[in-house]
Design an enzyme around this catalytic site. Structure first.
Site, short mmCIF file in Angstrom:
data_model
loop_
_atom_site.label_atom_id
_atom_site.label_comp_id
_atom_site.label_asym_id
_atom_site.label_seq_id
_atom_site.Cartn_x
_atom_site.Cartn_y
_atom_site.Cartn_z
NE ARG A 21 -4.13 -1.66 2.23
CZ ARG A 21 -4.86 -2.05 3.26
NH1 ARG A 21 -4.47 -1.78 4.49
NH2 ARG A 21 -5.98 -2.70 3.08
N GLY A 49 -5.54 1.68 10.16
CA GLY A 49 -5.92 0.55 9.32
C GLY A 49 -5.25 0.47 7.97
CE LYS A 74 -0.57 3.47 12.17
NZ LYS A 74 -1.89 3.55 11.54
CB CYS A 92 -14.71 16.15 0.36
SG CYS A 92 -16.07 15.51 1.34
CB CYS A 96 -18.33 15.35 4.56
SG CYS A 96 -18.37 17.08 4.12
CB CYS A 133 -19.26 18.30 0.48
SG CYS A 133 -17.70 18.97 1.02
N1 DTP Z 1 -0.21 -4.16 1.48
C1 DTP Z 1 -1.34 -4.57 2.03
N2 DTP Z 1 -2.34 -5.05 1.25
C2 DTP Z 1 -3.52 -5.48 1.81
N3 DTP Z 1 -3.78 -5.48 3.12
C3 DTP Z 1 -2.83 -5.01 3.93
C4 DTP Z 1 -1.57 -4.52 3.46
N4 DTP Z 1 -0.84 -4.13 4.52
C5 DTP Z 1 -1.60 -4.33 5.62
N5 DTP Z 1 -2.79 -4.85 5.27
C6 DTP Z 1 -3.89 -5.19 6.19
C7 DTP Z 1 -3.47 -6.04 7.36
C8 DTP Z 1 -4.42 -5.65 8.43
O1 DTP Z 1 -5.54 -6.52 8.42
C9 DTP Z 1 -4.93 -4.27 8.06
C10 DTP Z 1 -4.50 -3.20 9.04
O2 DTP Z 1 -3.14 -3.26 9.28
P1 DTP Z 1 -2.47 -2.70 10.63
O3 DTP Z 1 -1.01 -2.75 10.45
O4 DTP Z 1 -3.05 -3.36 11.81
O5 DTP Z 1 -3.01 -1.20 10.59
P2 DTP Z 1 -2.46 0.05 11.35
O6 DTP Z 1 -1.44 -0.33 12.35
O7 DTP Z 1 -2.06 1.04 10.31
O8 DTP Z 1 -3.79 0.61 12.05
P3 DTP Z 1 -4.00 1.22 13.54
O9 DTP Z 1 -3.70 2.68 13.44
O10 DTP Z 1 -5.43 0.99 13.82
O11 DTP Z 1 -3.08 0.49 14.46
O12 DTP Z 1 -4.41 -3.99 6.77
MG MG Z 2 -1.33 -0.42 14.43
ZN ZN Z 3 -16.76 17.39 2.40
#
Ligand code: DTP
Ligand code: MG
Ligand code: ZN
Length: 643
Positions: free
Chosen positions: A104, A127, A130, A480, A484, A487
């Protein structure tokens, strides 16, 4: 007193009053100046980037002149390459271990930078993945990655997930038995690296000397490959989730300077990040920030009216979100229980979740919801970090959040699968003051709450643009795409002149002050509406506005500094009163006018005088000049319903 003295005193009073007005106007103009300066700087940066882009497309090599942490977009792109010595292994692990087909946005860049040994702050929406940015480098490196995580439940979820994909991971926290602690401690210095990731709570680093000495040994044996600090905003007390033990994490970089550090968060303003940089003792980390904008989320604010809003929420869940999963966020444990009971009465499989539940009950509710056995969790903020259900179709706030950061994080649990999802807030007048008493002792609690209130009451600007300003992101109007309510329903709002209303409210407060009486928000609204004790109604102009609109005007006056909250503490409770704010004297000037945007779709049309749509929000017109609004003279003391 001589006549001359009396005249001089009167003139002095009037000059002082005028001076006060001028000072307020200067403050306003300085605020405006700061806003414009920041906009100018943002535009200058944009222009500079455009020039750099043009230059780099005309020359094949990238400019190596700047330090890494101030690189522009084009220079950053070199870290998206796939020809680093580790690139092949990274791609293979992405597919084979993590079962993912592609990266991503920003994931590959972050992974390359950390594998290059750079210190990095990664700010990416909730989500967006990270965790992969340290999990994947961990499996591609020798030794292990130390992951600092604020919650035990978070590390348990991650370890469960890593086990399911055959990545070895371990954890250390208060719930681990002695035998396992011994095994993990031994594993830290084992050259065969029995685990690739070691999750610990910040307390472990702050308080366990034994652990720190094992870490030292691992460092000396080159087995500590990387340090990841998840939810890094917890370091800063300006962040929304300050954790005192995070403040002590600076020891990591001081003791292990050669180990790259990766700080991760979904919500941090640039000033919070600067603070984290200092606390963690990292010098000039590279900061990667992806847009906060979750394009698949629809943001909406509805007016709250306790009973009615529960029925409204229930009918939404039973119709628009039939058979879908969601979260209803509430203010308190009591609300979690009562709202879930109300939803159950309306045939909805809803369960409460709050901090005072047994850990087993909490994980039972979480698990049942994740596996779709229950549809709705009615939760306090305790249902927070680490919730990773992809198909959450709605996040409804029965009560507003205490800050925009909290709201962004909580609502961000919707639509992680990138399909459309709704984020709805029910905004109620009395909720502001309920939360106010809770955050009054926090450093910037009041200010943050008012920003959230402004998010709810502002019909002037796109909800996303309000979040963008909050997160210091430059906003593009097309960002946007009508996702929302402001808008989408811009035509349902009109600009109204609220000057007379403001004067009436000020008059009530002045009268109360002269009687040594304190006005709670409820008393004030009642008095203005001609309800409550008769003494409050004496000699004052009551309003013909509906309660909802009267409350909206009072909130607007609070937000703009014409009114302020005043707190009184007893050992058992905190009382809130409304007092005149620093801008209240401005209303004495006939030339001062005040407008706000209101919805016309509420139960009755706005009964306040309309003004020309492009009239200024607040105007300081020349006192000699008459100020007309739609042909009507503003600033006269006629009762509101005559205007
Ligand atoms: N390259 C990717 N392609 C598809 N899905 C992915 C990819 N990388 C991560 N994911 C999925 C795995 C997890 O089910 C979901 C969220 O990942 P996660 O690392 O837990 O999010 P996050 O740490 O950014 O969120 P938070 O802020 O809620 O902690 O995304
Ligand atoms: Mg996280
Ligand atoms: Zn908006």
């Amino acid at each position: 007193m001589l006549q001359w003295d009396i005249n001089a005193q009167a003139e002095l009073d009037s000059v002082e009053a005028e001076l006060e007005l001028v000072e307020l106007q200067i403050t306003e103009l300085m605020d405006k100046q700061a806003e414009l300066t920041s906009r100018r700087n943002a535009l200058l940066q944009q222009l500079e980037e455009a020039c750099d882009a043009a230059q780099s497309s005309s020359s094949s090599s990238l400019k190596p002149s700047k330090a890494d942490h101030v690189m522009n977009k084009q220079e950053m792109q070199r870290y998206d390459r796939r020809d680093f010595p580790w690139s092949e292994k990274v791609e293979q692990q992405l597919k084979d271990s993590f079962n993912l087909s592609k990266f991503r946005p920003l994931q590959l860049r972050a992974i390359n930078l950390t594998l290059l040994g750079k210190d990095l702050f990664l700010v990416m929406p909730t989500g967006r993945g990270k965790s992969l940015c340290y999990q994947l480098p961990a499996v591609c490196s020798t030794g292990f990655t130390l992951v600092v995580t604020p919650l035990v439940s978070l590390m348990e979820d991650q370890i469960m997930y890593l086990k399911s994909i055959d990545v070895s991971a371990a954890m250390l926290n208060a719930s681990i038995n002695k035998e396992s602690v011994k095994t993990v401690m031994a594993g830290m210095t084992d050259v065969k690296s029995p685990f690739k990731l070691l999750y610990v709570t910040p307390e472990k680093i702050a308080k366990s000397k034994l652990f720190m000495s094992r870490l030292e040994k691992a460092y000396n044996a080159n087995l500590l490959s990387r340090i990841a600090v998840d939810e890094v905003h917890c370091c800063s007390q300006w962040g929304h989730d300050f954790r005192p033990d995070y403040k002590l994490l600076g020891i990591l970089k001081r003791q292990f300077p050669k180990v790259p550090l990766l700080g991760i968060t979904a919500t941090a303003t640039s000033s919070v990040l600067k603070d984290c940089e200092k606390i963690l003792c990292v010098s000039q980390p590279i900061t990667l920030t992806s847009s906060f904008n979750r394009t698949n989320l629809y943001y909406e604010v509805k007016n709250s009216d306790n009973e009615a809003s529960i029925s409204d929420i229930a009918s939404l869940i039973n119709s628009k979100y039939k058979d879908q999963s969601g979260i209803v966020y509430v203010f308190s444990q009591k609300d979690a229980e009562s709202v879930s009971t109300e939803l159950q009465k309306r045939d909805i499989l809803a369960y409460p979740y709050h901090a005072n539940m047994d850990p087993q009950d909490k994980s039972r509710v979480h698990h049942k919801w994740t596996s779709n056995k229950i549809r709705v969790v009615v939760a306090t903020v305790a249902f927070g970090m680490g919730i990773d259900k992809p198909d959450v179709r709605f996040v409804i706030h029965h009560t507003i959040s205490k800050s925009i950061e909290n709201y962004y994080q909580e609502s961000g649990r919707a639509g992680r699968d990138d399909h459309p999802a709704d984020c709805i807030v029910y905004f109620g007048f009395s909720d502001i003051f309920r939360i106010s008493t809770m955050v009054v002792m926090e450093n910037t609690g009041q200010q943050k709450l008012l920003q959230m209130v402004d998010y709810c009451q502002n019909f002037d600007r796109c909800r996303r643009s309000l979040m963008a300003v909050h997160f210091d992101e430059m906003w593009n109007e097309e960002g946007c795409n009508q996702m929302c309510d402001t808008c989408r329903h811009a035509q349902d709002c009109i600009t109204v002149d609220i000057t007379q209303h403001a004067r009436q409210v000020v008059q009530i407060l002045e009268l109360a002050a002269s009687n040594n009486e304190k006005m709670t928000p409820l008393k004030l609204t009642d008095a203005w509406m001609g309800k409550g004790p008769a003494k409050h109604r004496k000699m004052i102009q009551t309003t013909t506005l509906s309660r909802l609109k009267a409350e909206a005007v009072i909130v607007q006056l609070l937000l703009r500094g014409y009114l302020r909250e005043d707190f009184s503490f007893t050992p058992y409770t905190t009382y809130i009163y409304i007092k005149l704010g620093r801008k209240a004297p401005l209303l004495k000037s006939q030339a001062h006018s005040l407008t706000m945007k209101m919805r016309t779709t509420e139960s009755e049309p706005a009964e306040v005088s309309k003004v020309h749509i492009d009239a200024p929000q607040e105007s300081y017109s020349n006192p000699g000049k008459k100020h007309y609004n739609n042909g009507k003279l503003a600033g006269s003391f006629l009762p509101a319903h005559i205007l």
